[in-house]
Design an enzyme around this catalytic site. Sequence first.
Site: not given
Ligand SMILES: [Zn+2]
Length: 407
Positions: A56, A207
């Site tokens: 992400d 991430h």
């Molecule tokens: Zn996020």
Amino acid sequence: MKNQRNNRQNVSMKWNRRGWAMVLLLLFNYTLFAGIANAEQSTKASETKTVYLTFDDGPSKNTSEVLDILAKEKIKATFFVLGQQAESYPDLVKRIVQEGHQLGNHSYNHAYKPLYTDFREFWRQIIKTENVLNQIVGQRPALLRAPGGTYGNFDASYFEHLGQAEFIIHDWDVDSGDSKRSNVPAAEIIKGVKSGPLKSHITVLMHDGTGHSESVKALPTIIQYYKNNGYQFAALTSEVKPVQFRLAQKSKWVKAALSPEEADRMMMQDAASWPDASLSEVMNRSLPLFVRFGSATWQLNTGEYQMIRDQFYVSLRTMTSRMGGEIQWDGKQQTVILKVGDMQAEMNMIKHVAIVKRPGEENMEVSLDYVMKDGGTQLNLRDLMDIMNVKVLSYIDDGQKREVTVE
Ligand SMILES: [Zn+2]
């Protein structure tokens, strides 16, 4: 993040058009029916275990290293990108797609407050990001991840609106913990992953945004860990049943009022930007659904049912009254009591399970898949059929007519 809950158990067979077709085949041999439960279980046991790694908040400088590692390991993953980042790193967006990974939408700028206090802003950012991605790679991804996850951020209306526009919302099973604070060390990220459950399908949150170089360091060990445990890796597709957190009892945000009509109007203005949307699909939404049972035919109009990814969700209240039954709501237990004839189903809406009681019969457990719409419950038609212990005989959806015949 601490609030995250496990998603509902994926006990039900995916119920799309193929699912209906399969039932029809099975109906040719009624004796097979008793064996379905067992058959389903044994298929599960032999199923390949799959990990869906998701990244992400990118793309960022870290993304190229993540892509290098994935290429070296020959595995595919999913990138939930921010529109703002995509604008800054268009070449990385191209590389993600060229190398066979999946793109998902993660809003334009990730700012929680504007996103979650007004659906108008959430929608605006999703469409803005789509337009950015469409410019770079000609894609309008259907996959969507809510910044911070849906728990406590989405209320039922967000799910409802986005489902209407055919977005597929993915939360996760395992949080690597790499965004708990800045610069979480690689060792802690690896530990976070290892403390997660090892079930047959796992969606892992990581991430690749700015400041996540430790996630890059942790990645090879995480991949090795799942390989050692017999997993294959895959990118998410629209065929994968999404992991979704349950609705929180209380939202973290006070949301601006938005009537369903206004939401529809707003979204229809962007209909051309909906993922995979064509005008005929949009028009299709207004067809009534007929459920035929013996000599009775129940008609469900727009608003009383909806189709989300090939599955019918029918208004529990409407269907119950059409079937001559009644429902009571036990707010304390978060349970709906459904009575039709001498059948009683105790539907636990939090646990997503119904206990079905019939005189002289053993209690039966049915898993519940439902969505909220305008304050009412819409239950997966298939689950309602299971509760009623009726079988599907045929199913027609040819663009002119939607009809399900049950017995
Ligand atoms: Zn996020």
